[in-house]
Design an enzyme around this catalytic site. Structure first.
Site, short mmCIF file in Angstrom:
data_model
loop_
_atom_site.label_atom_id
_atom_site.label_comp_id
_atom_site.label_asym_id
_atom_site.label_seq_id
_atom_site.Cartn_x
_atom_site.Cartn_y
_atom_site.Cartn_z
N CYS A 1 0.36 -0.08 10.35
CA CYS A 1 0.04 -1.13 9.62
C CYS A 1 1.22 -1.89 8.78
O CYS A 1 2.06 -1.41 8.18
CB CYS A 1 -0.77 -0.35 8.30
SG CYS A 1 -1.67 -1.53 7.30
N ARG B 1 -17.87 -2.86 17.51
CA ARG B 1 -17.13 -4.20 17.30
C ARG B 1 -16.02 -4.06 17.82
O ARG B 1 -15.00 -3.47 17.81
CB ARG B 1 -17.07 -4.11 15.79
CG ARG B 1 -18.54 -4.06 14.92
CD ARG B 1 -18.36 -4.23 13.45
NE ARG B 1 -19.66 -3.95 12.90
CZ ARG B 1 -20.31 -4.74 12.54
NH1 ARG B 1 -20.30 -5.79 13.05
NH2 ARG B 1 -21.74 -4.39 12.19
N CYS C 1 -19.03 2.19 8.54
CA CYS C 1 -18.27 1.49 9.51
C CYS C 1 -17.14 2.10 9.88
O CYS C 1 -16.32 2.11 9.14
CB CYS C 1 -18.29 -0.09 9.19
SG CYS C 1 -17.07 -0.84 10.28
N CYS D 1 -19.28 -5.84 3.62
CA CYS D 1 -18.79 -4.66 4.13
C CYS D 1 -17.41 -4.72 3.48
O CYS D 1 -16.87 -5.76 3.29
CB CYS D 1 -18.44 -4.58 5.71
SG CYS D 1 -17.65 -3.29 6.22
N CYS E 1 0.80 -1.19 0.11
CA CYS E 1 0.04 -0.08 0.04
C CYS E 1 0.93 1.22 0.16
O CYS E 1 1.82 1.49 0.82
CB CYS E 1 -0.83 0.05 1.13
SG CYS E 1 -2.22 1.42 1.29
N CYS F 1 -16.61 -9.24 5.76
CA CYS F 1 -15.99 -8.01 5.61
C CYS F 1 -14.61 -8.40 4.44
O CYS F 1 -14.03 -9.21 4.98
CB CYS F 1 -15.38 -7.57 6.94
SG CYS F 1 -16.74 -7.41 8.11
N CYS G 1 0.38 4.62 7.09
CA CYS G 1 0.02 4.46 8.29
C CYS G 1 1.05 3.61 9.37
O CYS G 1 1.33 2.64 8.89
CB CYS G 1 -1.54 3.73 7.92
SG CYS G 1 -2.31 4.42 6.88
N1 SAM Z 1 -6.54 0.62 3.13
C1 SAM Z 1 -7.81 0.77 3.57
C2 SAM Z 1 -7.99 1.88 4.81
O1 SAM Z 1 -6.87 1.98 5.35
O2 SAM Z 1 -9.09 2.30 4.98
C3 SAM Z 1 -8.26 -0.81 4.19
C4 SAM Z 1 -7.44 -1.59 5.12
S1 SAM Z 1 -6.67 -1.12 6.88
C5 SAM Z 1 -5.78 -2.34 7.11
C6 SAM Z 1 -8.28 -1.13 7.77
C7 SAM Z 1 -8.22 -1.00 9.25
O3 SAM Z 1 -7.41 -1.94 10.02
C8 SAM Z 1 -7.32 0.27 9.34
O4 SAM Z 1 -7.76 1.72 9.06
C9 SAM Z 1 -6.98 0.19 10.72
O5 SAM Z 1 -7.72 0.93 11.68
C10 SAM Z 1 -6.90 -1.09 11.10
N2 SAM Z 1 -5.66 -1.91 11.39
C11 SAM Z 1 -4.61 -1.77 10.43
N3 SAM Z 1 -3.59 -2.50 11.08
C12 SAM Z 1 -3.83 -2.43 12.36
C13 SAM Z 1 -2.91 -2.93 13.34
N4 SAM Z 1 -1.87 -3.44 13.51
N5 SAM Z 1 -3.61 -3.12 14.74
C14 SAM Z 1 -4.83 -2.72 14.87
N6 SAM Z 1 -5.51 -2.22 13.84
C15 SAM Z 1 -5.11 -2.14 12.62
FE1 SF4 Z 2 -2.82 1.19 3.56
FE2 SF4 Z 2 -2.61 -0.02 5.80
FE3 SF4 Z 2 -2.91 2.76 5.56
FE4 SF4 Z 2 -5.03 1.05 4.98
S1 SF4 Z 2 -4.29 1.07 6.84
S2 SF4 Z 2 -4.34 3.00 3.73
S3 SF4 Z 2 -3.73 -0.66 3.87
S4 SF4 Z 2 -1.03 1.42 5.08
#
Ligand code: SAM
Ligand code: SF4
Ligand code: DTB
Length: 334
Positions: free
Chosen positions: A81, A282, A210, A150, A74, A118, A78
C-alpha cells in the site's frame, strides 16, 4: 449434496473434466477449488460464463466511482500500500475531505454514468467524533443522490456499523486480500481475525459486504483459492467481491514483486464466479495494465463491475476515454 468431482479423471479412455453440479455452496474444499482454478482455461471460462448467465443479466456492467477521502499516513504496514506510513512512498498526505466537496464529486460521477460511489480512507479504524460524523454526512449525501454508497475506513465495531447502517450505507469494503496463511507475510499490524471480526460487525448491522483480495503479492494459486474459500464459506456469500491485481508502488516492500500473468486474473475471476454465483465480482485495481481483450475475457469469466474514472485511490486507473472505447466495443455492432 451432490459431490463435485475434483480432479480430471480417465473414464473409458476419455478425460472427464470436473463439472459444477450445484451452484450455491458454502462448503468448498481447497482441492476442488484449486481444481476449478486449474481447469483448462476455456473450460474454466465457459463454466463460469454459464453460471454468470444463470444469475446475472449478461452484458450488464456496473460502473462504480472511487474517491480517496483521506489519503496517506496510515499506521498499518500493508506491504502493497502506498498509504502506509511505514513505507517511503512519494505521496502527498491529505486530511479528511469536506462532505460537500465529496457529495459534489459523487453527483459528477453519477452524471458520468456511475451507479455506485465508493469512498476510501487510510485509517486503521474509525474513531468516533468529528471525522466519523463527517463520513456519515458523506454517506447521507451520496444516498440522497440515489446512488449506492460504499465506504472503506478500516476496522469498525458493532456500534459504528450500526450507525453506518442507520444513514443508509449500502456496502462496507474490507478486503481479506489473500489466504489466511499468507496474510501475515504481507501485513503484521493487524490480523486476519481482526479483518473477519469487522466483516462480522458489518454484516450483523445489515450492511452488504464488499470483500475480496489482490493477486500478485507473491502468493501461490493455493493462497488465492484459500482466500476464495474463506469468502465462499460466508453465508450468504459477500454481496460484492473485488478482485485487484497488485499495482506495484515504488517504496513499498512489494515494489519489485514478480508481475502476474494477466490470465491469472481471468482464472481468479472465473473461480470466484463459480464459487459465488450471485455476488457482484468487481474487476478492480490493475486494469490499466490489462489489454482490452484481457478485460473482455474477465467480463466473460464473470466480472460485472469496474471502477470508472482516471484514478483509483492514489494510482492511475484505466482512463475514461479507454473505458468509453471498451464499452463501445462491447456494444452491438450496428
Ligand atoms: N484502510 C482501509 C483498509 O485497508 O481496509 C481502506 C483503504 S485500502 C487502500 C483498500 C484496499 O485497496 C486494500 O484492502 C487492498 O485490497 C487494495 N489496495 C491497496 N493498495 C493496492 C495496490 N497497490 N494494488 C492493488 N490493490 C491495492
Ligand atoms: Fe492502511 Fe493501506 Fe493497509 Fe488500508 S491497505 S490499512 S490504507 S496501509
Ligand atoms: C478495492 O478492492 N480496490 C479499491 C477499493 N477496493 C477501495 C482500491 C484499489 C487501490 C489501488 C491502489 C491505489 O490507487 O492506491
Amino acid at each position: 449434496m451432490i459431490p463435485v468431482e475434483t480432479q480430471p479423471t480417465e473414464r473409458d479412455g476419455t478425460t472427464v473434466i470436473p463439472q459444477l453440479t450445484e451452484d450455491i455452496r458454502y462448503d468448498w474444499q481447497e482441492e476442488e477449488a484449486l481444481a476449478l482454478y486449474n481447469l483448462p482455461l476455456l473450460e474454466l471460462v465457459g463454466q463460469a460464463n454459464a453460471v454468470h448467465r444463470r444469475y446475472h443479466e449478461a452484458g450488464r456492467l456496473q460502473k462504480a466511482s472511487l474517491l480517496s477521502i483521506k489519503t496517506g499516513g496510515c499506521p498499518e504496514d500493508c506491504g502493497y500500500c502506498s498509504q502506509s506510513a511505514h513505507h517511503d512512498v512519494e505521496l502527498t498526505r491529505e486530511k479528511l475531505m469536506d462532505p460537500d466537496a465529496v457529495i459534489a464529486l459523487a453527483a459528477k460521477a453519477k452524471q458520468a454514468g456511475a451507479e455506485r460511489f465508493c469512498m476510501g480512507a487510510a485509517w486503521r479504524k474509525i474513531r468516533d467524533g468529528k471525522e466519523f460524523d463527517a463520513v456519515l454526512a458523506m454517506i447521507r449525501g451520496v444516498r440522497a443522490l440515489n446512488m449506492e454508497a460504499c465506504v472503506t475506513l478500516g476496522m469498525v465495531n458493532k456500534d459504528q456499523a450500526k450507525r453506518l447502517a442507520e444513514v443508509g450505507l449500502t456496502a462496507y469494503n474490507h478486503n481479506l486480500d489473500t489466504g489466511p496463511d499468507y496474510y501475515p507475510k504481507i501485513v503484521t499490524t493487524h490480523s486476519y481475525q481482526d479483518r473477519l471480526e469487522t466483516l462480522k460487525c458489518v454484516r450483523e448491522a445489515g450492511i452488504a459486504l464488499c470483500t475480496g483480495g489482490i493477486i500478485g503479492l507473491g502468493e501461490t494459486p493455493r493462497d488465492r483459492v484459500a482466500l476464495l474459500r474463506v469468502l465462499a464459506s460466508m453465508a450468504p456469500h459477500p454481496e460484492s467481491v473485488p478482485v485487484n491485481m497488485l499495482v506495484p508502488i515504488e517504496g513499498t516492500p512489494l515494489a519489485q514483486a514478480e508481475p502476474v500473468d494477466s490470465l491469472d486474473i481471468v482464472r481468479m475471476i472465473a473461480t470466484a464466479r463459480l464459487m459465488m454465483p450471485q455476488s457482484m465480482v468487481r474487476l478492480s485495481a490493475g486494469r490499466s495494465s490489462l489489454s482490452r481483450e484481457t478485460q473482455i475475457l474477465c467480463l466473460l469469466a464473470g466480472a460485472n463491475s469496474i471502477f470508472y474514472g482516471n484514478v483509483l485511490l492514489t494510482t492511475p486507473n484505466a482512463d475514461v476515454q479507454a473505458d468509453d472505447a471498451l464499452l463501445e466495443a462491447l456494444s452491438a455492432n450496428v
